[in-house]
Design a protein around this motif. Structure first.
Motif, short mmCIF file in Angstrom:
data_model
loop_
_atom_site.label_atom_id
_atom_site.label_comp_id
_atom_site.label_asym_id
_atom_site.label_seq_id
_atom_site.Cartn_x
_atom_site.Cartn_y
_atom_site.Cartn_z
N VAL A 92 -1.98 -4.29 17.22
CA VAL A 92 -1.04 -5.35 16.84
C VAL A 92 -1.81 -6.56 16.30
CG1 VAL A 92 0.62 -7.04 17.74
CG2 VAL A 92 0.84 -4.62 18.36
N ARG A 93 -2.86 -6.95 17.00
CA ARG A 93 -3.67 -8.09 16.52
C ARG A 93 -4.29 -7.77 15.15
NH1 ARG A 93 -5.04 -8.97 22.04
NH2 ARG A 93 -6.77 -7.55 21.83
N ALA A 94 -4.72 -6.53 14.96
CA ALA A 94 -5.31 -6.13 13.67
C ALA A 94 -4.30 -6.27 12.54
CB ALA A 94 -5.85 -4.71 13.75
N SER A 95 -3.02 -6.07 12.84
CA SER A 95 -2.00 -6.22 11.79
C SER A 95 -1.96 -7.66 11.27
CB SER A 95 -0.62 -5.79 12.30
OG SER A 95 -0.05 -6.77 13.16
N HIS A 96 -2.34 -8.61 12.10
CA HIS A 96 -2.32 -10.02 11.70
C HIS A 96 -3.42 -10.35 10.70
CE1 HIS A 96 -0.39 -10.94 15.88
NE2 HIS A 96 0.42 -10.27 15.09
N ASP A 97 -4.38 -9.45 10.54
CA ASP A 97 -5.48 -9.67 9.59
C ASP A 97 -5.13 -9.26 8.17
OD1 ASP A 97 -7.04 -10.51 11.73
OD2 ASP A 97 -7.95 -8.54 12.04
N HIS A 98 -3.92 -8.78 7.95
CA HIS A 98 -3.52 -8.24 6.65
C HIS A 98 -2.15 -8.78 6.25
CE1 HIS A 98 -6.76 -5.33 7.10
NE2 HIS A 98 -6.34 -5.17 8.34
N GLU A 99 -1.92 -8.81 4.97
CA GLU A 99 -0.60 -9.20 4.48
C GLU A 99 0.39 -8.09 4.81
OE1 GLU A 99 0.05 -10.87 0.69
OE2 GLU A 99 -1.97 -11.73 0.59
N VAL A 100 1.57 -8.51 5.27
CA VAL A 100 2.61 -7.54 5.60
C VAL A 100 2.90 -6.67 4.38
CG1 VAL A 100 5.04 -7.26 6.27
CG2 VAL A 100 3.62 -9.04 7.35
N GLY A 101 2.95 -5.38 4.62
CA GLY A 101 3.24 -4.41 3.56
C GLY A 101 2.01 -3.88 2.85
N SER A 102 0.85 -4.49 3.09
CA SER A 102 -0.38 -4.02 2.45
C SER A 102 -0.86 -2.74 3.13
CB SER A 102 -1.48 -5.09 2.54
OG SER A 102 -1.90 -5.25 3.90
N ASP A 103 -1.79 -2.05 2.48
CA ASP A 103 -2.34 -0.82 3.07
C ASP A 103 -3.00 -1.10 4.42
OD1 ASP A 103 -1.45 0.68 0.93
OD2 ASP A 103 -3.41 0.74 -0.07
N GLY A 104 -3.73 -2.21 4.52
CA GLY A 104 -4.38 -2.57 5.78
C GLY A 104 -3.37 -2.82 6.89
N TRP A 105 -2.27 -3.49 6.52
CA TRP A 105 -1.22 -3.75 7.49
C TRP A 105 -0.60 -2.45 7.98
CZ3 TRP A 105 4.16 -3.04 7.52
CH2 TRP A 105 4.85 -3.71 8.54
N TRP A 106 -0.28 -1.56 7.03
CA TRP A 106 0.32 -0.27 7.42
C TRP A 106 -0.64 0.54 8.29
CZ3 TRP A 106 5.13 0.95 7.78
CH2 TRP A 106 6.07 0.38 6.93
N THR A 107 -1.93 0.45 8.02
CA THR A 107 -2.91 1.16 8.85
C THR A 107 -2.88 0.61 10.27
OG1 THR A 107 -4.32 1.65 6.96
CG2 THR A 107 -5.37 1.67 9.14
N ALA A 108 -2.82 -0.70 10.42
CA ALA A 108 -2.76 -1.30 11.76
C ALA A 108 -1.46 -0.93 12.47
CB ALA A 108 -2.91 -2.82 11.66
N VAL A 109 -0.36 -0.95 11.74
CA VAL A 109 0.93 -0.56 12.32
C VAL A 109 0.87 0.90 12.77
CG1 VAL A 109 3.37 -0.13 11.80
CG2 VAL A 109 2.30 -2.29 11.10
N TRP A 110 0.26 1.75 11.94
CA TRP A 110 0.11 3.16 12.30
C TRP A 110 -0.74 3.32 13.56
CZ3 TRP A 110 2.20 7.67 11.85
CH2 TRP A 110 1.47 8.80 12.20
N GLU A 111 -1.81 2.55 13.67
CA GLU A 111 -2.66 2.62 14.87
C GLU A 111 -1.89 2.16 16.10
OE1 GLU A 111 -5.65 4.04 15.25
OE2 GLU A 111 -5.47 4.65 13.16
N ALA A 112 -1.08 1.12 15.96
CA ALA A 112 -0.25 0.67 17.08
C ALA A 112 0.74 1.76 17.47
CB ALA A 112 0.49 -0.62 16.72
N ARG A 113 1.34 2.37 16.48
CA ARG A 113 2.31 3.43 16.75
C ARG A 113 1.66 4.62 17.44
NH1 ARG A 113 6.23 5.66 12.12
NH2 ARG A 113 7.85 6.51 13.48
#
Length: 169
Positions: free
Chosen positions: A88-109
């Motif tokens: 979840v914290r990693a998602s904050h390092d990326h713009e929402v909707g970006s590939d990095g954000w989706w990767t962090a969301v996937w890791e959280a999931r």
């Protein structure tokens, strides 16, 4: 009311919220932002409530499972919560909707799905077998009260799993 049923229902809600993210248009940044914000609050408040009320009682009453003792169950659960928190914290390092954000969301999931499966197979089963209905009710009330009180969120903080068990066991 039974804490094991409350946790199962909240797991269903978490799965559904991740599915909602899947179904949103990838370019609808506003929708992705608000749904993810709601989900990340839900994940952390749920984890913290478990750590405050459910796991200490599991340490007291549980007996473990074929894969290990109750102490091992709880150490693993807190480690899982930390993995979810880290993603979840990693998602904050990326713009929402970006590939990095989706990767962090996937890791959280992924971390959350693994945790929920283990918790449902091990911790909840152990608790159903060893905690009476009044205890299960009392913890459900504590958890739901805590979650209602903190509906806007709480700071995300990792815990040392071994220290947690030592302090709560």
């Amino acid at each position: 009311m039974d804490i094991t049923e409350v946790i199962l229902e909240q797991h269903h809600q978490q799965r559904r919220m991740f599915a909602i993210l899947d179904e949103l248009p990838r370019d609808d940044i506003e929708a992705l932002t608000v749904v993810w914000a709601r989900l990340e609050v839900f994940l952390e408040v749920h984890a913290e409530a478990e750590e405050l009320f459910f796991y200490p009682k599991l340490l007291q009453l549980g007996r473990g499972n074929p894969d290990g003792g109750v102490r091992d169950e709880v150490v693993d659960a807190v480690k899982d919560h930390n993995e979810i928190r880290d993603a979840v914290r990693a998602s904050h390092d990326h713009e929402v909707g970006s590939d990095g954000w989706w990767t962090a969301v996937w890791e959280a999931r992924k971390a959350n799905d693994d945790h929920m499966g283990e918790e449902e197979r091990e911790d909840l089963l152990d608790f159903r077998h060893h905690a009476d209905l009044q205890t299960r009710h009392d913890i459900a009330v504590q958890v739901l009260t805590y979650e209602a009180r903190h509906y806007t969120g709480i700071p995300i903080r990792d815990k040392d799993p071994e220290q947690y068990v030592a302090e709560n066991g």
